[in-house]
Design a protein around this motif. Structure first.
Motif, mmCIF file in Angstrom:
data_model
loop_
_atom_site.group_PDB
_atom_site.id
_atom_site.type_symbol
_atom_site.label_atom_id
_atom_site.label_comp_id
_atom_site.label_asym_id
_atom_site.label_seq_id
_atom_site.Cartn_x
_atom_site.Cartn_y
_atom_site.Cartn_z
ATOM 1 N N ARG A 248 41.089 125.659 75.541
ATOM 2 C CA ARG A 248 41.742 124.361 75.749
ATOM 3 C C ARG A 248 41.383 123.775 77.108
ATOM 4 N N ARG A 249 41.131 122.479 77.121
ATOM 5 C CA ARG A 249 40.948 121.762 78.379
ATOM 6 C C ARG A 249 42.265 121.743 79.157
ATOM 7 N N ARG A 250 42.160 121.613 80.470
ATOM 8 C CA ARG A 250 43.382 121.516 81.275
ATOM 9 C C ARG A 250 44.204 120.308 80.866
ATOM 10 N N GLY A 251 43.524 119.233 80.480
ATOM 11 C CA GLY A 251 44.242 118.015 80.118
ATOM 12 C C GLY A 251 44.544 117.879 78.642
ATOM 13 N N ALA A 252 44.427 118.981 77.894
ATOM 14 C CA ALA A 252 44.646 118.904 76.454
ATOM 15 C C ALA A 252 46.095 118.548 76.138
ATOM 16 N N HIS A 253 46.300 117.782 75.049
ATOM 17 C CA HIS A 253 47.643 117.499 74.561
ATOM 18 C C HIS A 253 47.727 117.958 73.106
ATOM 19 N N LYS A 254 48.912 117.894 72.558
ATOM 20 C CA LYS A 254 49.141 118.478 71.234
ATOM 21 C C LYS A 254 48.263 117.858 70.147
ATOM 22 N N GLY A 255 47.955 116.590 70.292
ATOM 23 C CA GLY A 255 47.107 115.961 69.287
ATOM 24 C C GLY A 255 45.688 116.476 69.291
ATOM 25 N N ASP A 256 45.248 117.020 70.458
ATOM 26 C CA ASP A 256 43.901 117.574 70.545
ATOM 27 C C ASP A 256 43.784 118.922 69.852
ATOM 28 N N CYS A 257 44.902 119.552 69.602
ATOM 29 C CA CYS A 257 44.891 120.938 69.111
ATOM 30 C C CYS A 257 45.138 121.039 67.619
ATOM 31 N N GLY A 258 45.075 119.918 66.929
ATOM 32 C CA GLY A 258 45.119 119.939 65.479
ATOM 33 C C GLY A 258 46.495 119.741 64.885
ATOM 34 N N ARG A 259 46.517 119.001 63.779
ATOM 35 C CA ARG A 259 47.755 118.737 63.038
ATOM 36 C C ARG A 259 47.654 119.420 61.682
ATOM 37 N N LEU A 260 48.461 120.427 61.481
ATOM 38 C CA LEU A 260 48.424 121.201 60.244
ATOM 39 C C LEU A 260 49.667 120.915 59.420
ATOM 40 N N LEU A 261 49.458 120.673 58.146
ATOM 41 C CA LEU A 261 50.555 120.477 57.200
ATOM 42 C C LEU A 261 50.629 121.686 56.280
ATOM 43 N N VAL A 262 51.762 122.371 56.298
ATOM 44 C CA VAL A 262 52.005 123.518 55.415
ATOM 45 C C VAL A 262 52.913 123.043 54.283
ATOM 46 N N ILE A 263 52.425 123.150 53.060
ATOM 47 C CA ILE A 263 53.190 122.734 51.879
ATOM 48 C C ILE A 263 53.535 124.006 51.112
ATOM 49 N N ALA A 264 54.803 124.372 51.153
ATOM 50 C CA ALA A 264 55.161 125.696 50.636
ATOM 51 C C ALA A 264 56.668 125.785 50.434
ATOM 52 N N GLY A 265 57.074 126.750 49.613
ATOM 53 C CA GLY A 265 58.486 127.076 49.539
ATOM 54 C C GLY A 265 59.264 126.371 48.453
ATOM 55 N N SER A 451 47.469 133.017 55.819
ATOM 56 C CA SER A 451 47.211 131.614 55.492
ATOM 57 C C SER A 451 47.505 130.720 56.689
ATOM 58 N N GLY A 452 48.632 130.970 57.343
ATOM 59 C CA GLY A 452 48.974 130.160 58.503
ATOM 60 C C GLY A 452 47.981 130.306 59.636
ATOM 61 N N ILE A 453 47.528 131.529 59.866
ATOM 62 C CA ILE A 453 46.557 131.774 60.936
ATOM 63 C C ILE A 453 45.262 131.014 60.665
ATOM 64 N N ILE A 454 44.727 131.157 59.463
ATOM 65 C CA ILE A 454 43.448 130.512 59.147
ATOM 66 C C ILE A 454 43.591 129.000 59.168
ATOM 67 N N GLY A 455 44.681 128.483 58.592
ATOM 68 C CA GLY A 455 44.888 127.045 58.613
ATOM 69 C C GLY A 455 44.960 126.498 60.025
ATOM 70 N N SER A 456 45.623 127.223 60.906
ATOM 71 C CA SER A 456 45.727 126.796 62.297
ATOM 72 C C SER A 456 44.364 126.737 62.971
ATOM 73 N N LEU A 457 43.549 127.753 62.766
ATOM 74 C CA LEU A 457 42.212 127.766 63.368
ATOM 75 C C LEU A 457 41.336 126.661 62.800
ATOM 76 N N ALA A 458 41.511 126.358 61.523
ATOM 77 C CA ALA A 458 40.682 125.335 60.883
ATOM 78 C C ALA A 458 40.950 123.946 61.448
ATOM 79 N N VAL A 459 42.176 123.665 61.903
ATOM 80 C CA VAL A 459 42.452 122.332 62.466
ATOM 81 C C VAL A 459 42.178 122.283 63.959
ATOM 82 N N GLN A 460 41.799 123.415 64.552
ATOM 83 C CA GLN A 460 41.469 123.431 65.981
ATOM 84 C C GLN A 460 39.973 123.326 66.236
#
Length: 517
Positions: A248-265, A451-460
């Motif tokens: 991560r860059r020092r100036g990174a914000h949450k939008g830079d780190c990916g938006r993941l939608l989990v549809i479950a449950g 699933s959560g781990i892989i999905g998180s990495l895929a949006v980063q």
């Protein structure tokens, strides 16, 4: 996709590929076959002495062919070192040819008493096992095809029942060196020392159950040998994959780190949804949104208030959330009823990376197959069988073939779960085989965490195939570390989630962005 580490090589071979390597070493590089056999025997004896330094009574079981030849030479080495050696020929020595026959004669010249075991005298083998401190298995090696025949079936059963520690030469007898399938029975080794090419069957399927510690020795062959014979897979683990952790860059914000939608449950399965979503958050996704049944909203927020949780009743409520997502995880606990089917209809049209797991895969199996390059499918063997329309054991009998068929039919990235997880996509030259993990992972919810781990990495920013290989490696590493405290029987999916920050933090600690102290 993979790189080697210090313990085992990167490239993995089928049994016929290893035989081709042997022929290449002998025919193209001029190394005599008996010299290779001697090197293998010396290597095997070193492992025997290393792992069982106090052993005084050694039982060597020899078959036909070069595996038996290795055994005869190990027996000769043990005899020369002053150990008490019993050597049982499970295949008739009169049938030995070439280098194996030479090895048999060398053992006799070294003073090894070779007794014939044909299965008709169980007491002979029983007495030898009772006396042995360690057993050397040199019966079948890579030569197994189909069901065991007499007397090998009796010998293998007796070795297993004796519970004596076993050093297997090349491959535990009874294990298919290519597929990791055991047709009838197999020797359960404490250590397997394998030569020239690392066999896929040792690391996937039932191989990890019987191979014990796998030690590899290339026997000093010319490195150019490996350019002549293509590998069928490559090996990966956390040591090889940690270098791909996003920085991560020092100036990174949450939008830079990916938006993941989990549809479950679906109703009654809120735990699966929460495990996937929390694992995604702990793996670094900047924003994790959970779309689930309204009944689960309060519990999800209580457990992990950093999540954005939406209770959905109908599929049309999903559209606004899809518009904001960089990637999707769909399926954990989603059910196969109306709620899940409505969600699937909308997910099918999403153009970003979509990880399909659990009930999503079961719903796909009832539809006409279609290729989607943006999919990441993560079936266990039962789900893989349903996706292919075959019996469960067809997948387990040949996991490499099963994943190739899944990728051909559905496209995208396929991750086939199980011991020796396999990952394959169209842009990979060959499958990746992920090492790591432990029996404690055999409990509900572990796949939801993956699933959560892989999905998180895929949006980063990682490619879907990289996210799958690295995610499986991270998942296994977290499980192995958690098991050191919790053991196997008490291991729960939440224990893996709790370990994710420390596993990732070690990598971040040596790869800080410029300017960080």
């Amino acid at each position: 996709m993979c790189a080697a580490n210090a313990s085992l090589p990167e490239s993995l071979y089928a049994a016929d590929g290893v035989r081709a390597l042997d022929r290449c070493v002998i025919d193209d590089f001029g190394t005599p076959g008996f010299e290779l056999m001697q090197r293998a025997a010396r290597s095997a004896f070193r492992q025997l002495a290393r792992h069982w330094p106090d052993a005084r009574q050694v039982l060597v079981l020899c078959g036909a062919g070069n595996n038996g030849g290795d055994g005869y030479l190990v027996a000769a080495s043990a005899r020369r070192q002053g150990l008490s050696v019993r050597c049982l020929a499970v295949a008739d020595p009169a049938r030995l040819k070439g280098d194996a026959a030479t090895a048999h004669e060398s053992a006799r010249e070294a003073g090894v008493a070779i007794e014939r075991y044909d299965g008709s005298s169980p007491a002979l083998l029983g007495d030898a096992l009772a006396e042995a401190d360690v057993v050397v298995d040199a019966m079948l090696g890579t030569g197994i095809t189909g069901a065991l025949r007499s007397p090998f079936d009796q010998a293998i059963a007796a070795v297993r029942e004796s519970a004596r520690p076993v050093l297997a030469i090349d491959v535990p007898s009874g294990l298919d060196a290519t597929t990791g399938w055991i047709e009838t029975d197999a020797v359960s080794a404490a250590v397997t020392v394998t030569f020239i090419g690392l066999k896929t069957g040792l690391l996937t399927g039932q191989g990890p159950d019987v191979a014990g510690e796998v030690v590899f020795d290339d026997l000093g062959v010319d490195p150019a040998t490996y350019d002549r014979v293509p590998a069928v897979a490559c090996r990966a683990d956390w040591n090889t994959e940690a270098r791909h952790v996003p920085v991560r860059r020092r100036g990174a914000h949450k939008g830079d780190c990916g938006r993941l939608l989990v549809i479950a449950g679906e109703r009654g399965f809120g735990g699966a949804a929460l495990l996937a979503a929390e694992a995604a958050a702990r793996t670094g996704a900047g924003l994790v949104t959970l779309a689930t049944r309204p009944e689960h909203v309060s519990a999800a927020l209580s457990r992990c208030p950093s999540l954005m949780v939406h209770g959905l009743t109908h599929g049309n409520e999903l559209d606004a959330l899809l518009a904001k997502a960089d990637g999707i995880v769909f399926g954990p606990g989603a059910g196969q009823g109306a709620w899940g089917q409505q969600m699937l209809q909308r997910v099918m049209a999403f153009e970003g990376p979509v990880l399909m797991d659990a009930d999503a895969l079961n719903m796909l199996s009832s539809r006409a197959p279609g290729k989607h390059d943006n999919w990441i499918l993560t079936p266990h063997p039962g789900e893989a069988a349903r996706l292919l329309g075959v019996a469960n054991d067809r997948v387990s009998r040949d996991r490499m073939d099963a994943i190739a068929q899944l990728e051909q039919r559905y496209g995208g990235v396929v991750l086939l779960k199980g011991a020796g997880t396999l990952v394959l996509s169209g842009n990979m030259a060959r499958p990746a085989l992920v090492q790591g993990g432990n029996p404690g992972m055999a409990t509900g919810g572990m796949g939801d965490v993956l699933s959560g781990i892989i999905g998180s990495l895929a949006v980063q920013g990682l490619s879907p195939s990289r996210a799958a290989v690295m995610g499986a490696s991270l998942h296994a590493e977290a499980a192995d570390r958690a098991s050191l405290e919790k053991g196997f029987m008490g291991l729960l999916p939440m224990d893996l989630i709790d370990r994710l920050p420390s596993v990732l933090g070690e990598v971040e600690g040596v790869r800080r962005p410029p300017g960080d102290q």
